[in-house]
Design a protein around this motif. Structure first.
Motif, short mmCIF file in Angstrom:
data_model
loop_
_atom_site.label_atom_id
_atom_site.label_comp_id
_atom_site.label_asym_id
_atom_site.label_seq_id
_atom_site.Cartn_x
_atom_site.Cartn_y
_atom_site.Cartn_z
N THR A 98 0.85 -1.18 0.00
CA THR A 98 0.00 0.00 0.00
C THR A 98 0.89 1.24 0.00
N SER A 99 0.72 2.11 0.95
CA SER A 99 1.48 3.36 1.01
C SER A 99 1.13 4.06 2.32
N THR A 100 2.01 4.95 2.76
CA THR A 100 1.62 5.79 3.90
C THR A 100 0.43 6.67 3.53
N ALA B 30 3.60 -0.70 3.88
CA ALA B 30 3.19 0.67 3.56
C ALA B 30 4.42 1.58 3.49
N PRO B 31 5.00 1.76 2.30
CA PRO B 31 6.17 2.63 2.17
C PRO B 31 5.77 4.11 2.11
N GLY B 32 6.71 4.94 2.56
CA GLY B 32 6.57 6.38 2.37
C GLY B 32 7.29 6.78 1.10
N MET B 33 8.20 7.75 1.19
CA MET B 33 8.91 8.25 0.01
C MET B 33 9.90 7.22 -0.51
N LEU C 129 3.51 -3.07 8.15
CA LEU C 129 4.86 -2.54 8.34
C LEU C 129 4.98 -1.23 7.57
N VAL C 130 5.25 -0.14 8.28
CA VAL C 130 5.40 1.18 7.67
C VAL C 130 6.88 1.48 7.51
N LEU C 131 7.27 1.89 6.30
CA LEU C 131 8.66 2.23 6.02
C LEU C 131 8.73 3.67 5.53
N ARG C 132 9.64 4.43 6.11
CA ARG C 132 9.91 5.78 5.63
C ARG C 132 11.42 6.00 5.68
N ALA D 194 14.61 10.92 6.69
CA ALA D 194 14.33 12.32 6.40
C ALA D 194 12.85 12.64 6.34
N GLN D 195 12.00 11.64 6.36
CA GLN D 195 10.55 11.85 6.27
C GLN D 195 9.91 11.45 7.59
N ALA D 196 9.63 12.44 8.43
CA ALA D 196 9.00 12.16 9.72
C ALA D 196 7.51 11.90 9.58
N ALA D 197 6.91 12.48 8.55
CA ALA D 197 5.49 12.31 8.27
C ALA D 197 5.27 12.66 6.80
N GLN D 198 4.04 12.46 6.35
CA GLN D 198 3.75 12.72 4.94
C GLN D 198 4.12 14.16 4.54
N HIS D 199 3.92 15.10 5.47
CA HIS D 199 4.13 16.51 5.20
C HIS D 199 5.40 17.08 5.83
#
Length: 257
Positions: free
Chosen positions: A141-143, A184-187, A240-243, A246-251
């Motif tokens: 999925t995704s963050t 769920a990956p982020g950037m 499992l969330v991966l970021r 450098a990315q603390a949150a979506q914004h």
């Protein structure tokens, strides 16, 4: 990893395997000893990845497949003798328009690929996953599935749909020998994701990662998928969330400009 059962090597099918996270996951699972089945719309790319895996000593097969074509998905499920791991990776984002100006066709295409495609594959291969006695469904999925942001309504909606599918399936399969894992990956900096989202505008796509020294790359996500899949059979990594650091949150992203 569980001992190899009768009937050939443990098999992992990966959608969207011609590039990015899908290709990296195919390489990583092949290195773990799986026979990997690569699917996607671009056969030449799939064959190139399969050739590389084979050259490295793995076992790989390539099949052209559009996950939104239910008949084609069902035909592939009938052709394959077994499936122990299904990685639902095919998807993507289209456009960055706000809700007031978004194109319904873009939202429909994102939902069809991300959600309905995952539904098609899961339905078609679930009997084989159960029959394996030790099956695993992975849904990438995704963050964005749990955090909305301006210009991302359609993509967030589609990824939330996949998140709901994963959570519901886990409840419905309780008692069956199948795990359901959401990654769920982020950037993640891949060669095509942002380029497709910005409709081929390379400059706007590059700006997404500007100043981010170490975004995630496809191999980082593939490593997480392989780790989750190769846990002992009684261990289910629900989500499992991966970021990148450098990315603390979506914004909230640290950029060195």
């Amino acid at each position: 990893m569980s001992p190899e059962p009768v009937g050939g090597p443990r098999t992992a099918l990966i959608t969207g395997a011609g590039s990015g996270i899908g290709a990296a996951t195919a390489r990583r699972l092949a290195a773990e000893g799986y026979r990997v089945v690569l699917t996607g719309r671009r056969l030449a790319r799939l064959e190139s990845v399969a050739k590389q895996i084979t050259a490295d000593g793995g076992t790989a097969e390539a099949y052209a497949l559009n996950v939104t074509d239910q008949a084609a998905v069902s035909a592939l499920a009938e052709d394959l003798q077994r499936c122990d791991v299904l990685v639902n990776n095919a998807g993507g984002a289209i456009g960055t328009e706000p809700v007031a100006h978004a194109l319904a066709a873009d939202w429909r295409a994102m939902f069809e690929t991300n959600v309905i495609g995952t539904l098609h594959l899961t339905q078609a291969f679930l009997p084989k996953l159960i029959a394996s006695g030790d099956g695993t469904v992975v849904i990438v999925t995704s963050t964005a599935s749990f955090t909305v942001y301006e210009g991302g309504g359609g993509y967030s909606a589609a990824k939330h749909g996949e998140h709901v599918l994963a959570a519901t399936l886990r409840l419905e399969l309780c008692g069956e020998p199948v795990r359901v894992i959401e990654i769920a990956p982020g950037m993640v900096h891949t060669e095509e994701f942002s380029l497709n989202r910005y409709r081929g505008d390379a400059d706007r796509a590059a700006d997404v990662y500007a100043g981010v020294q170490y975004p995630l790359v496809a191999e980082d996500v593939a490593d997480a998928i392989a780790w989750a899949v190769t846990r002992p059979s009684h261990v289910n990594v629900d989500s499992l969330v991966l970021r990148p650091r450098a990315q603390a949150a979506q914004h909230k992203i640290h950029r060195q400009l």
